[in-house]
Design an enzyme around this catalytic site. Structure first.
Site, short mmCIF file in Angstrom:
data_model
loop_
_atom_site.label_atom_id
_atom_site.label_comp_id
_atom_site.label_asym_id
_atom_site.label_seq_id
_atom_site.Cartn_x
_atom_site.Cartn_y
_atom_site.Cartn_z
N GLY A 105 0.81 -1.22 0.00
CA GLY A 105 0.00 0.00 0.00
C GLY A 105 0.84 1.26 0.00
O GLY A 105 0.50 2.25 0.65
N VAL A 126 -5.29 4.07 -6.35
CA VAL A 126 -6.43 3.53 -5.61
C VAL A 126 -6.27 2.04 -5.33
O VAL A 126 -6.51 1.57 -4.22
CB VAL A 126 -7.75 3.80 -6.39
CG1 VAL A 126 -8.91 3.11 -5.69
CG2 VAL A 126 -7.99 5.30 -6.49
N ARG A 164 10.09 3.82 -4.97
CA ARG A 164 10.42 3.79 -6.38
C ARG A 164 11.68 4.60 -6.69
O ARG A 164 12.37 4.33 -7.68
CB ARG A 164 9.24 4.29 -7.23
CG ARG A 164 7.97 3.46 -7.02
CD ARG A 164 7.26 3.15 -8.30
NE ARG A 164 8.04 2.35 -9.22
CZ ARG A 164 7.60 1.94 -10.42
NH1 ARG A 164 6.39 2.27 -10.81
NH2 ARG A 164 8.37 1.22 -11.20
N GLU A 219 8.40 10.19 -14.37
CA GLU A 219 7.80 8.87 -14.21
C GLU A 219 7.96 7.99 -15.44
O GLU A 219 7.32 6.96 -15.57
CB GLU A 219 6.32 9.02 -13.86
CG GLU A 219 6.08 9.77 -12.56
CD GLU A 219 6.39 8.94 -11.32
OE1 GLU A 219 5.90 7.80 -11.22
OE2 GLU A 219 7.11 9.45 -10.44
N HIS A 260 -0.94 8.26 -13.38
CA HIS A 260 -0.13 8.38 -14.59
C HIS A 260 -1.06 8.54 -15.79
O HIS A 260 -2.22 8.09 -15.76
CB HIS A 260 0.73 7.13 -14.82
CG HIS A 260 1.84 6.95 -13.85
ND1 HIS A 260 2.14 5.74 -13.28
CD2 HIS A 260 2.73 7.83 -13.34
CE1 HIS A 260 3.17 5.87 -12.45
NE2 HIS A 260 3.54 7.13 -12.48
N ASN A 274 -2.19 -4.47 -7.04
CA ASN A 274 -1.18 -3.55 -6.54
C ASN A 274 -1.12 -2.28 -7.37
O ASN A 274 -0.25 -1.43 -7.16
CB ASN A 274 0.20 -4.23 -6.52
CG ASN A 274 0.96 -3.92 -5.24
OD1 ASN A 274 0.49 -3.19 -4.38
ND2 ASN A 274 2.15 -4.47 -5.12
N CYS A 294 1.32 -1.05 -17.72
CA CYS A 294 2.34 -0.79 -16.70
C CYS A 294 3.48 -1.79 -16.78
O CYS A 294 4.63 -1.47 -16.46
CB CYS A 294 1.72 -0.87 -15.30
SG CYS A 294 0.69 0.53 -14.85
#
Length: 448
Positions: free
Chosen positions: A20, A26, A138, A174, A250, A365, A371
């Site tokens: 989390g 979300v 990250r 990103e 994103h 996740n 992705c």
């Protein structure tokens, strides 16, 4: 000369867990603290890679990272042996241990931004590793990401690598999750589309009020400069801050592009008409015919898009010129989204077919099909220069499946992250993986 768009999918790492950690995502937050299944996650990802390979698409693999990241914990003041570092972190700062164990590098759409040789000033394929500095878990990825990409695309005649941008909020980057390229053919000059959430220095651009805007305009502009892109080959657009506040962290959660086509939600962008006109005009100058498919909010709400990951799909070109959409099972489970997709594919338009994949472990996740892949446009000479060990084949799929079955746990909870044995398992697995993929020494434990 033939050219291809190669999808390099991230291989899910052995520490895949639901920590989390991603505020604004979300799915990540809503599934926090559940037990995960790393083995199932990795096999689901491999199954998608194999299926696309079998359909005739060029497919590659991008290796996961060493986790837990003991070096990151040492930089935060934990000392002793590796086991003692993990033990202390678990006792004194469990959230930091969880962050150091994140397998988020599986979402390689965030690994880097890639510009093909047809667009760049020096005629090489350029890679800039994303700093991902919005989230601690990250932000620790890019050093290893750079080494892995360097081992995959090592030929300096064809490939150029740039270090991540400065790790400050003004240059939040990103990667390809906020970057799309439009072109007539993959080997021809195209238009690179950079989507940002906010400007660091210009307050004329509105910003979201609830969740952070992770990509800045200034970061996108810096990457374009590093890659030697022409002004006439770049379009910048701002993501709608209202959709960021609804969980669209994103751009690839609300839009996806491929070839000459942009598939997007009605509420995805600010100044949409102006942006579409600029894309159309600039692509026309290099011989392309830009086309867009807008999904109206009356058919699919932003909430539907976020929950189903409709736009976090792979839009793929087929030999007959039509397009195939790769979506997660969650799209089929959403009545409104599935009704829209059935209508879309039966209308005789650009997108003719939808294929559904079970990626539940990744989806829970916060990451869908798009992705999990980094797109790299390559001509046949450049493709031949890629490390052949990372190109998916039937034998490689068999080797990787056996590797996962051998090394991965089928259940992982937060308490398991405190087990020092997990680090040993991860290092053993990754050491073997670098041999399978012929990467050489790319992990800190192999170098130090």
């Amino acid at each position: 000369m033939k050219s291809y768009e190669v999808n390099f999918d991230g291989l899910v790492g052995p520490t895949h867990n639901y920590g989390g950690l991603s505020y604004g995502n979300v799915a990540s937050q809503s599934n926090s603290q559940q037990s995960s299944n790393p083995k199932e996650a990795a096999l689901q990802g491999l199954a998608k890679m194999k299926a696309l390979m079998d359909m005739g698409f060029q497919q590659g693999v991008l290796a996961p990272q060493e986790r837990p990241d003991v070096a990151a914990l040492r930089r935060l003041g934990f000392s002793g042996t590796d086991a003692q570092v993990i033990e202390r972190a678990a006792k004194e700062a469990m959230p930091l241990l969880v962050a150091s164990c994140s397998a988020s590098s599986m979402w390689v759409a965030n690994a880097a931004t890639v510009s093909p040789s047809a667009d760049t000033a020096d005629g090489r394929v350029h890679f800039t590793a994303a700093n991902l500095n919005c989230k601690f878990h990250r932000s620790i990825e890019h050093p290893t990401t750079s080494r892995v990409l360097g081992a995959m695309f090592a030929n300096q005649q064809h490939f150029a690598h740039h270090a991540a941008l400065p790790a400050v909020a003004q240059f939040g980057d990103e990667g390809a999750a906020n970057h799309t390229r439009f072109c007539r053919e993959y080997g021809e000059a195209g238009v690179e589309f950079f989507v940002f959430g906010r400007s660091a220095f210009d307050n004329r651009f509105p910003a979201p009020q609830k969740y952070p805007a992770r990509q800045t305009l200034e970061a996108s502009q810096a990457v374009a400069r590093l890659h030697g892109l022409r002004d006439e080959g770049v379009v910048y657009a701002q993501q709608n801050p209202n959709v960021i506040d609804q969980g669209v962290f994103h751009n690839d959660v609300i839009a996806v592009g491929n070839g000459e086509v942009l598939f997007y939600h009605e509420d995805a962008f600010l100044e949409t008409d102006k942006m579409l006109a600029e894309l159309q005009g600039k692509l026309a100058k290099v011989g392309g015919n830009f086309q867009s498919v807008c999904v109206p909010r009356s058919a699919v709400t932003v909430d539907d898009a976020v929950r189903s990951y409709l736009f976090n799909s792979q839009l793929l070109s087929r030999p007959d010129g039509s397009m195939l959409l790769i979506v997660p099972q969650e799209c089929q489970a959403n009545e409104r989204v599935w009704a829209y997709l059935q209508s879309l594919t039966s209308s005789g338009g650009l997108i003719r077919e939808v294929k559904v994949f079970d990626l539940k472990q990744s989806m829970q996740n916060g990451g869908g099909p798009a992705c999990l892949r980094l797109r790299v446009a390559l001509n046949e000479t450049e493709l031949a220069a890629v490390n052949p060990g990372v190109i998916m084949t039937a034998p490689l799929y068999g080797s990787l499946t056996a590797w996962v079955e051998k090394h991965y746990r089928d259940r992982l909870s937060e308490t398991d992250l405190a087990d020092p044995q997990l680090l040993l398992e991860c290092r053993t697995a990754l050491d073997e993986l670098t041999q399978i993929l012929k990467l050489g020494a790319v992990y800190p434990f192999q170098i130090n």
